[in-house]
Write a protein that holds these residues in place. Sequence first.
Motif, PDB file in Angstrom:
ATOM      1  N   TRP A  22       0.874  -0.987   0.709  1.00 26.93           N
ATOM      2  CA  TRP A  22      -0.395  -0.534  -0.154  1.00 26.93           C
ATOM      3  C   TRP A  22       0.952   1.077  -0.113  1.00 26.93           C
ATOM      4  CZ3 TRP A  22      -4.388  -0.590  -1.544  1.00 26.93           C
ATOM      5  CH2 TRP A  22      -5.206  -1.439  -1.300  1.00 26.93           C
ATOM      6  N   ALA A  23       1.972   1.245   0.343  1.00 24.17           N
ATOM      7  CA  ALA A  23       2.475   1.993  -0.124  1.00 24.17           C
ATOM      8  C   ALA A  23       3.455   2.795  -1.385  1.00 24.17           C
ATOM      9  CB  ALA A  23       4.685   1.775   0.893  1.00 24.17           C
ATOM     10  N   VAL A  24       3.362   1.351  -2.207  1.00 23.18           N
ATOM     11  CA  VAL A  24       3.415   2.036  -3.799  1.00 23.18           C
ATOM     12  C   VAL A  24       2.228   2.870  -4.227  1.00 23.18           C
ATOM     13  CG1 VAL A  24       3.008   1.369  -6.224  1.00 23.18           C
ATOM     14  CG2 VAL A  24       4.115  -0.330  -4.103  1.00 23.18           C
ATOM     15  N   PRO A  25       0.526   2.567  -4.374  1.00 15.29           N
ATOM     16  CA  PRO A  25      -0.150   3.948  -4.532  1.00 15.29           C
ATOM     17  C   PRO A  25      -0.114   5.582  -4.043  1.00 15.29           C
ATOM     18  CG  PRO A  25      -1.319   2.271  -4.019  1.00 15.29           C
ATOM     19  CD  PRO A  25       0.316   1.413  -3.272  1.00 15.29           C
ATOM     20  N   THR A  26       0.318   5.285  -2.393  1.00 18.32           N
ATOM     21  CA  THR A  26       0.127   6.463  -1.682  1.00 18.32           C
ATOM     22  C   THR A  26       1.947   7.251  -2.754  1.00 18.32           C
ATOM     23  OG1 THR A  26      -0.383   5.175   0.173  1.00 18.32           O
ATOM     24  CG2 THR A  26       0.835   7.467   0.937  1.00 18.32           C
ATOM     25  N   LEU A  27       2.587   6.608  -3.049  1.00 16.29           N
ATOM     26  CA  LEU A  27       4.141   7.559  -3.693  1.00 16.29           C
ATOM     27  C   LEU A  27       3.530   7.740  -5.047  1.00 16.29           C
ATOM     28  CD1 LEU A  27       6.829   4.598  -2.955  1.00 16.29           C
ATOM     29  CD2 LEU A  27       6.305   6.908  -2.099  1.00 16.29           C
ATOM     30  N   VAL A  28       2.726   6.477  -5.324  1.00 19.38           N
ATOM     31  CA  VAL A  28       2.131   7.933  -7.039  1.00 19.38           C
ATOM     32  C   VAL A  28       1.729   8.697  -5.684  1.00 19.38           C
ATOM     33  CG1 VAL A  28       0.848   7.024  -9.294  1.00 19.38           C
ATOM     34  CG2 VAL A  28       2.244   5.445  -8.338  1.00 19.38           C
ATOM     35  N   ALA A  29       0.584   8.742  -5.599  1.00 20.79           N
ATOM     36  CA  ALA A  29      -0.315  10.124  -5.142  1.00 20.79           C
ATOM     37  C   ALA A  29       0.870  11.132  -4.684  1.00 20.79           C
ATOM     38  CB  ALA A  29      -1.132   9.475  -4.311  1.00 20.79           C
ATOM     39  N   LEU A  30       1.585  10.700  -4.124  1.00 20.56           N
ATOM     40  CA  LEU A  30       2.597  11.750  -3.976  1.00 20.56           C
ATOM     41  C   LEU A  30       3.132  12.234  -5.217  1.00 20.56           C
ATOM     42  CD1 LEU A  30       3.855  13.416  -1.725  1.00 20.56           C
ATOM     43  CD2 LEU A  30       6.093  11.633  -1.880  1.00 20.56           C
ATOM     44  N   ALA A  31       3.434  11.509  -6.238  1.00 23.06           N
ATOM     45  CA  ALA A  31       3.871  12.202  -7.741  1.00 23.06           C
ATOM     46  C   ALA A  31       3.351  12.915  -7.713  1.00 23.06           C
ATOM     47  CB  ALA A  31       4.916  10.895  -7.690  1.00 23.06           C
ATOM     48  N   ALA A  32       1.940  12.751  -8.240  1.00 22.56           N
ATOM     49  CA  ALA A  32       0.736  13.068  -8.832  1.00 22.56           C
ATOM     50  C   ALA A  32       0.753  14.388  -8.334  1.00 22.56           C
ATOM     51  CB  ALA A  32      -0.621  12.012  -8.726  1.00 22.56           C
ATOM     52  N   TRP A  33       0.707  14.417  -6.512  1.00 24.76           N
ATOM     53  CA  TRP A  33       0.120  16.002  -6.040  1.00 24.76           C
ATOM     54  C   TRP A  33       1.460  16.790  -6.134  1.00 24.76           C
ATOM     55  CZ3 TRP A  33      -2.665  18.632  -2.967  1.00 24.76           C
ATOM     56  CH2 TRP A  33      -2.777  19.666  -2.317  1.00 24.76           C
ATOM     57  N   LEU A  34       2.420  16.108  -6.605  1.00 26.55           N
ATOM     58  CA  LEU A  34       3.554  17.439  -6.663  1.00 26.55           C
ATOM     59  C   LEU A  34       3.462  18.211  -7.763  1.00 26.55           C
ATOM     60  CD1 LEU A  34       6.758  15.615  -4.918  1.00 26.55           C
ATOM     61  CD2 LEU A  34       5.331  16.994  -4.280  1.00 26.55           C
ATOM     62  N   MET A  35       3.330  17.243  -8.784  1.00 25.15           N
ATOM     63  CA  MET A  35       2.260  18.217 -10.308  1.00 25.15           C
ATOM     64  C   MET A  35       1.017  18.992  -9.979  1.00 25.15           C
ATOM     65  SD  MET A  35       3.393  15.443 -12.621  1.00 25.15           S
ATOM     66  CE  MET A  35       2.916  13.528 -12.139  1.00 25.15           C
ATOM     67  N   THR A  36       0.144  18.630  -8.904  1.00 25.95           N
ATOM     68  CA  THR A  36      -1.196  18.863  -9.279  1.00 25.95           C
ATOM     69  C   THR A  36      -0.968  19.979  -8.440  1.00 25.95           C
ATOM     70  OG1 THR A  36      -2.209  16.175  -9.839  1.00 25.95           O
ATOM     71  CG2 THR A  36      -3.240  18.525  -9.144  1.00 25.95           C
ATOM     72  N   SER A  37      -0.427  20.361  -6.925  1.00 28.54           N
ATOM     73  CA  SER A  37      -0.543  21.130  -6.452  1.00 28.54           C
ATOM     74  C   SER A  37       0.325  22.516  -7.119  1.00 28.54           C
ATOM     75  CB  SER A  37      -0.049  21.091  -5.174  1.00 28.54           C
ATOM     76  OG  SER A  37       1.842  20.475  -5.696  1.00 28.54           O
ATOM     77  N   ARG A  38       1.359  22.373  -7.859  1.00 31.91           N
ATOM     78  CA  ARG A  38       1.739  23.422  -8.538  1.00 31.91           C
ATOM     79  C   ARG A  38       0.355  23.734  -9.559  1.00 31.91           C
ATOM     80  NH1 ARG A  38       6.105  19.509  -9.393  1.00 31.91           N
ATOM     81  NH2 ARG A  38       8.128  19.833  -8.507  1.00 31.91           N
ATOM     82  N   ARG A  39      -0.046  23.387  -9.985  1.00 33.11           N
ATOM     83  CA  ARG A  39      -0.631  24.187 -10.936  1.00 33.11           C
ATOM     84  C   ARG A  39      -1.930  24.764 -10.151  1.00 33.11           C
ATOM     85  NH1 ARG A  39      -0.459  19.745 -13.587  1.00 33.11           N
ATOM     86  NH2 ARG A  39      -2.651  18.074 -12.750  1.00 33.11           N
ATOM     87  N   MET A  40      -2.542  23.883  -9.113  1.00 34.49           N
ATOM     88  CA  MET A  40      -3.355  24.460  -7.907  1.00 34.49           C
ATOM     89  C   MET A  40      -2.010  25.596  -7.386  1.00 34.49           C
ATOM     90  SD  MET A  40      -4.258  21.392  -5.972  1.00 34.49           S
ATOM     91  CE  MET A  40      -4.828  22.426  -3.939  1.00 34.49           C
ATOM     92  N   ASP A  41      -1.324  25.682  -6.696  1.00 30.95           N
ATOM     93  CA  ASP A  41      -0.943  27.703  -6.570  1.00 30.95           C
ATOM     94  C   ASP A  41      -0.493  28.597  -7.366  1.00 30.95           C
ATOM     95  OD1 ASP A  41      -0.109  25.986  -3.717  1.00 30.95           O
ATOM     96  OD2 ASP A  41       1.537  26.043  -4.091  1.00 30.95           O
ATOM     97  N   ALA A  42      -0.278  27.975  -9.165  1.00 35.08           N
ATOM     98  CA  ALA A  42      -0.520  28.971  -9.965  1.00 35.08           C
ATOM     99  C   ALA A  42      -1.364  29.215 -10.082  1.00 35.08           C
ATOM    100  CB  ALA A  42       0.011  28.311 -11.205  1.00 35.08           C
ATOM    101  N   ALA A  43      -2.556  29.080  -9.448  1.00 37.65           N
ATOM    102  CA  ALA A  43      -4.095  29.845 -10.276  1.00 37.65           C
ATOM    103  C   ALA A  43      -4.337  30.044  -8.640  1.00 37.65           C
ATOM    104  CB  ALA A  43      -4.664  28.516  -9.973  1.00 37.65           C
ATOM    105  N   ALA A  44      -3.862  30.198  -8.058  1.00 36.88           N
ATOM    106  CA  ALA A  44      -4.125  31.250  -6.604  1.00 36.88           C
ATOM    107  C   ALA A  44      -3.655  31.924  -7.246  1.00 36.88           C
ATOM    108  CB  ALA A  44      -3.794  30.667  -5.424  1.00 36.88           C
ATOM    109  N   SER A  45      -4.875  33.396  -6.999  1.00 36.43           N
ATOM    110  CA  SER A  45      -4.057  34.791  -8.306  1.00 36.43           C
ATOM    111  C   SER A  45      -4.681  35.860  -7.747  1.00 36.43           C
ATOM    112  CB  SER A  45      -5.306  35.015  -9.625  1.00 36.43           C
ATOM    113  OG  SER A  45      -6.850  34.968  -9.158  1.00 36.43           O
ATOM    114  N   ALA A  46      -4.760  35.541  -6.205  1.00 33.17           N
ATOM    115  CA  ALA A  46      -4.334  36.863  -5.959  1.00 33.17           C
ATOM    116  C   ALA A  46      -3.054  37.231  -5.209  1.00 33.17           C
ATOM    117  CB  ALA A  46      -4.635  36.995  -4.237  1.00 33.17           C
ATOM    118  N   PRO A  47      -2.295  38.258  -6.287  1.00 31.93           N
ATOM    119  CA  PRO A  47      -0.626  38.455  -5.864  1.00 31.93           C
ATOM    120  C   PRO A  47      -0.884  39.306  -4.241  1.00 31.93           C
ATOM    121  CG  PRO A  47      -1.541  40.269  -7.014  1.00 31.93           C
ATOM    122  CD  PRO A  47      -2.785  39.166  -7.153  1.00 31.93           C
TER     123      PRO A  47
END
Length: 391
Positions: free
Chosen positions: A171-196
């Motif tokens: 069960w560590a395997v899907p967690t690591l896959v989710a972690l890798a996907a989170w690192l990419m997805t969360s960057r897009r989330m941060d970029a979308a936070a538009s209040a400078p």
Amino acid sequence: MSRSGVGRIRGSALAGVLLIALCLRPAITSVGPVLGEIATDLRLGSVAQGVLGSIPLLCFAAASALVHALTARTGHRRAVTIALAGIAVAIGIRSLAVPGALWLGTVLIGLSIAIGNVVVSGIVKREFAARVSLATGIYSAVMGIAASLASGLSEPLSSALGGWRPGLAVWAVPTLVALAAWLMTSRRMDAAASAPVPVPVPPAPTPWRSVLAWQVTGFFGLQSLSFYLMVTWLPTIAISQGMDAAAAGWLLFWFQVVGVIAGPVAAGWADRLGDQGLLCAATGALMALGALGALALPGLVWVWVTLAGASAGASFALALALPPLRTRTPAETVRLSGMAQSIGYLIAAVGPIAAGWLAAATHWGVVVAAVAALAVVQAVLGLRAGRASLT
């Protein structure tokens, strides 16, 4: 911003939240089906097995109220990264053939999941301010599905891989896959936070001094107690009424399936209401009705368990939604969520143990009656916690 841009932002935010949801229960629910094998291998008695099952909930209680301090230093994105990485590492530690590794890994799993449990409320507040309840309902449903799959696949995986250690380690395997996907997805989330330039918000009083915050906490705690009590003891209660073990297992499965469906439905209604008090109260009433019905007409147990499952799923989704609904900012949401989960999971950890003691001293009918009484209290607290006001 274009309409399509808005859609992409919402899509990446929802994907990020669901990635977190997928990882917050399998490390726990995969243990139960192989607990007998673990106990035989490590010579654990019934008390030790019970303690092993309670450790994650006790870690939730101990750590949840402190998560706001972590997010204040790291931000939400890094806190989730810490949580997911911690879960994966802890799963590996738990599976090592080293004395004490099972216990250390279980503690680290509980602490890591506690971070994710709390931080996700702040993320939902930030990303889905207009649809908090619906986003929370979808999140809770995905968490329930992941938990159920882990329960169902745990024993077959252990058999196929040669024992409980590799069966749990996988069960560590899907967690690591989710972690890798989170690192990419969360960057897009941060970029979308538009209040400078963030607008300063006056500091709010600590939730520990708010009557409404205690009502939210009480609602969270009592719905957690009912759920974990049912998950722990429902098959035993059913068997004591003459049901065979296989049917009792399917009864528990049905209880969880109904909850997975009920959560998003209740959350969708909550988003349409300015005041969620009656909806929260209704979930307590459903649990009370299910418990009293089981006492009066035990032959209709599938009906009563359906009502209890609907109550559990709906109340969990609403309990997760209340902190962002009752606060102004993501930071306040994390504080209230931490308070509610700290006290709530402490109640949940004590509940099944107390139920077992009460049943041994009296009989299971008394436990079921106690569930009904506590559900009435949950309904009253839900009526107050769901009113349209802020802490």
